[in-house]
Design a protein around this motif. Structure first.
Motif, PDB file in Angstrom:
ATOM      1  N   SER A  75       7.011   5.061  10.316  1.00 46.08           N
ATOM      2  CA  SER A  75       6.031   6.140  10.165  1.00 46.08           C
ATOM      3  C   SER A  75       6.578   7.278   9.306  1.00 46.08           C
ATOM      4  O   SER A  75       5.887   7.796   8.416  1.00 46.08           O
ATOM      5  N   GLY A  76       7.833   7.670   9.535  1.00 46.94           N
ATOM      6  CA  GLY A  76       8.425   8.739   8.733  1.00 46.94           C
ATOM      7  C   GLY A  76       8.600   8.331   7.282  1.00 46.94           C
ATOM      8  O   GLY A  76       8.348   9.123   6.358  1.00 46.94           O
ATOM      9  N   THR A  85       3.758  -2.615   3.017  1.00 46.60           N
ATOM     10  CA  THR A  85       4.730  -2.684   4.109  1.00 46.60           C
ATOM     11  C   THR A  85       5.106  -4.138   4.349  1.00 46.60           C
ATOM     12  O   THR A  85       4.262  -5.035   4.257  1.00 46.60           O
ATOM     13  N   THR A  86       6.373  -4.369   4.659  1.00 47.15           N
ATOM     14  CA  THR A  86       6.845  -5.730   4.896  1.00 47.15           C
ATOM     15  C   THR A  86       6.839  -6.105   6.373  1.00 47.15           C
ATOM     16  O   THR A  86       7.411  -7.122   6.756  1.00 47.15           O
ATOM     17  N   THR A 136      -2.570  -1.849   9.908  1.00 48.39           N
ATOM     18  CA  THR A 136      -3.544  -0.759  10.048  1.00 48.39           C
ATOM     19  C   THR A 136      -2.871   0.497  10.587  1.00 48.39           C
ATOM     20  O   THR A 136      -3.089   1.606  10.083  1.00 48.39           O
ATOM     21  N   ASP A 137      -2.029   0.326  11.619  1.00 49.94           N
ATOM     22  CA  ASP A 137      -1.309   1.470  12.177  1.00 49.94           C
ATOM     23  C   ASP A 137      -0.366   2.070  11.136  1.00 49.94           C
ATOM     24  O   ASP A 137      -0.214   3.300  11.057  1.00 49.94           O
ATOM     25  N   CYS A 138       0.288   1.207  10.364  1.00 49.50           N
ATOM     26  CA  CYS A 138       1.174   1.712   9.298  1.00 49.50           C
ATOM     27  C   CYS A 138       0.375   2.540   8.300  1.00 49.50           C
ATOM     28  O   CYS A 138       0.811   3.621   7.881  1.00 49.50           O
ATOM     29  N   ALA A 139      -0.808   2.050   7.925  1.00 48.90           N
ATOM     30  CA  ALA A 139      -1.630   2.741   6.928  1.00 48.90           C
ATOM     31  C   ALA A 139      -2.060   4.117   7.410  1.00 48.90           C
ATOM     32  O   ALA A 139      -2.216   5.052   6.612  1.00 48.90           O
ATOM     33  N   GLU A 140      -2.249   4.244   8.720  1.00 45.47           N
ATOM     34  CA  GLU A 140      -2.708   5.519   9.265  1.00 45.47           C
ATOM     35  C   GLU A 140      -1.650   6.615   9.198  1.00 45.47           C
ATOM     36  O   GLU A 140      -1.961   7.797   9.417  1.00 45.47           O
TER      37      GLU A 140
END
Length: 556
Positions: free
Chosen positions: A372-373, A390-391, A398-402
């Motif tokens: 996230s950071g 993202t790998t 989806t959570d990464c994109a947010e």
């Protein structure tokens, strides 16, 4: 001795393959099946002058060897062997192809255990390279000699392998294929996508649906029932409909009259327009980040690798340089190539170096608190319209994109380790992903000379979702059977087109890494086997610390 006359009772996938191989090697073959339509179909495909086909077991009387290749049902096999003992000549050798039953027990039930041995094929010839000759304490020397002779005439290498490890290997592989059917039935991914992903992601000789079609859907369904594994609903339905695989011309793939696969038209899901990529970035300094940076630079794309510190960044670049030097020594690239690739790769510790990148690949630890950071920092430094990939293999894309201000520009690109070698990339779009970003991902993967397979955003995607339950099954079976790690690994790689056995693979991946992925899959597959958790807690991590399922001396 001269080539024996070989009888085959049962002309399904295995029986037809054996008939084809024996006849092709000049043996006289007598094929028998109770279904006249099957006899006609096989005869039409083979058309060999030495092949006599019929549907009366009495036709097998002239045979020196009779191979029963009837469905995997214990009572059926016992009855067939008993009838063959009564109807064939007293010196006829009988071979059973049973894959899930005890050959010695079948031999005793036949009434002539001195004349019965096992001849097991995981795939029908000519696809099979080995045949498992199962000896029994009661079989005569001539029986074993002719079993080996039959294996050779089938174009396979006769291999001695204990019955139980083979049965365990078959149970593992059949359960794995059954899960692939269930995954396809969910609509998560298509048959072609799953086959491609498993072949390239796991280095398999054939994808699971290709294997199912070759073995025969009815054969696999029957074996699963014997093993106490409920066959997937789609598998049951296809068997009921008579779509049994290559032998009927239609299974998960289609086949022509000669049994050759008819190529399917691959329907692309790419609808957008790829964005231009002139420079790429990679965030991370571990094995995967280094490998992806190398692949990008090799493809001619100027690449910036960003790590937490300058020392880590320089160490990552040095590792890439070392990898390229090995490629020079092996003759894969020239020294001039190596220098050009390195010239396209820069490394540093500041996100400002990503400002002019068209795509940035995040390849840091599989931990959302870390990702996230990183994703927020990357987003803050990238120009509008740049793509973030993202790998992740176990977290939600989806959570990464947010964690960015541009979810439409985020996509998952799951590379496989080692990235410079493995050809598969799972491409994971979310409900937010812009079609142009999806198209850009496909164009980039093609530029890297890899194969893209689309996946929905779910833990494990295709490969890990199917691979790790198989590995978990292996641990569970080991805990409740009398087979050894080495026996299971040998049985899997000998009988099936797998490059390594499950326990060697667990050690290679790392028991701790495997456990972490299995924990992520718990909502879908259940909790990991407790023995695996105990081994990790005791510090048995696999090849990385030379303490795993295989002994340290076997991890070289």
């Amino acid at each position: 001795m001269t080539k024996p006359v070989i009888g085959i009772l049962g002309l399904g996938s295995l029986g037809e393959g054996l008939a084809r191989a024996f006849a092709g090697n000049g043996a006289e073959v007598i094929g028998v099946d109770r279904d006249a339509n099957v006899v006609a179909r096989v005869g039409g495909r083979l058309g060999h002058p030495l092949l006599a086909l019929g549907n009366d077991p009495a036709d097998l009387k002239p045979a020196d060897i009779v191979i029963e290749a009837v469905p995997e049902d214990r009572m059926t096999k016992e009855a067939v062997l008993g009838r063959l003992v009564q109807r064939c000549a007293p010196d006829t050798v009988l071979l059973t192809t049973a894959s899930t039953f005890s050959v010695p027990e079948l031999a005793i039930a036949s009434g002539a255990p001195d004349r019965v041995a096992g001849l097991r094929f995981s795939l029908p010839p000519p696809e099979a390279h080995t045949a498992i000759v199962v000896e029994t304490a009661m079989a005569q020397g001539r029986t074993i000699e002719l079993a080996r002779r039959a294996a050779q005439l089938a174009g396979t290498e006769p291999v001695a392998l204990a019955g139980r490890p083979f049965e365990v290997a078959t149970a593992l592989v059949y359960a794995w294929m059954n899960r692939t059917v269930a995954l396809a039935a969910e609509g998560y991914a298509g048959v072609e996508e799953i086959d491609t992903a498993m072949r390239l992601g796991c280095g398999l000789g054939r994808g699971p649906f290709e294997l199912l079609d070759l073995i025969g859907l009815d054969t696999v369904r029957n074996a699963l029932t014997v093993l106490g594994v409920p066959p997937a609903g789609l598998l049951e339905r296809m068997v009921t409909e008579g779509r049994l695989g290559r032998k009927t011309g239609h299974g998960f793939h289609r086949y022509d009259g000669a049994g050759a696969r008819v190529p399917a038209d691959r329907v692309t899901s790419v609808t957008g327009t790829p964005r231009e990529i002139t420079r790429a970035g990679v965030v991370g300094s571990g094995t995967m980040a280094r490998g992806i940076a190398e692949v990008l630079a090799v493809a001619g794309i100027p690449t910036t690798l960003v790590a937490r510190t300058v020392d880590k960044a320089e160490a990552a670049r040095d590792a890439v340089a070392g990898s390229l030097a090995r490629s020079v020594r092996k003759g894969r690239i020239t020294e001039e190539d190596r220098l050009g690739i390195l010239a396209r790769l820069t490394a540093g510790a500041g996100y400002t170096g990503l400002a002019d990148c068209d795509v940035v690949v995040e390849a840091v630890a599989e931990d959302m608190s870390v990702k996230s950071g990183v994703l927020r920092a990357v987003d803050a430094h990238l120009r509008p319209g740049a793509v973030i990939a993202t790998t992740t293999s176990s977290l939600s894309v989806t959570d990464c994109a947010e964690h960015t201000g541009r979810p439409r520009d985020v996509i998952g690109l799951h590379f496989f380790n080692p990235a410079p070698v493995m050809r598969l990339v799972e491409v994971v779009s979310t409900r937010h992903t812009d079609p142009d970003v999806h198209a850009t991902a496909h164009a980039l993967v093609a530029r890297l000379r890899k194969t893209a397979v689309d996946c929905a955003d779910r833990t494990g995607f295709i490969v890990n979702f199917l691979l790790f339950p198989y590995l978990d099954d292996a641990v569970r079976l080991l805990a409740r059977t009398d087979v050894t790690v080495a026996e299971v690994d040998t049985a899997v790689t000998t009988a099936y087109p797998f490059p390594m056995g499950p326990f060697t693979l667990l050690d290679t991946i790392g028991l701790d890494v495997s456990l972490a992925i299995m924990d992520m899959l718990t909502p879908f597959q259940g909790a990991p086997a407790e023995p695996l958790r105990q081994l990790v807690a005791a510090g048995h991590l696999g090849r990385k610390n030379r303490r795993g399922f295989r002994m340290a001396g076997q991890m070289e």
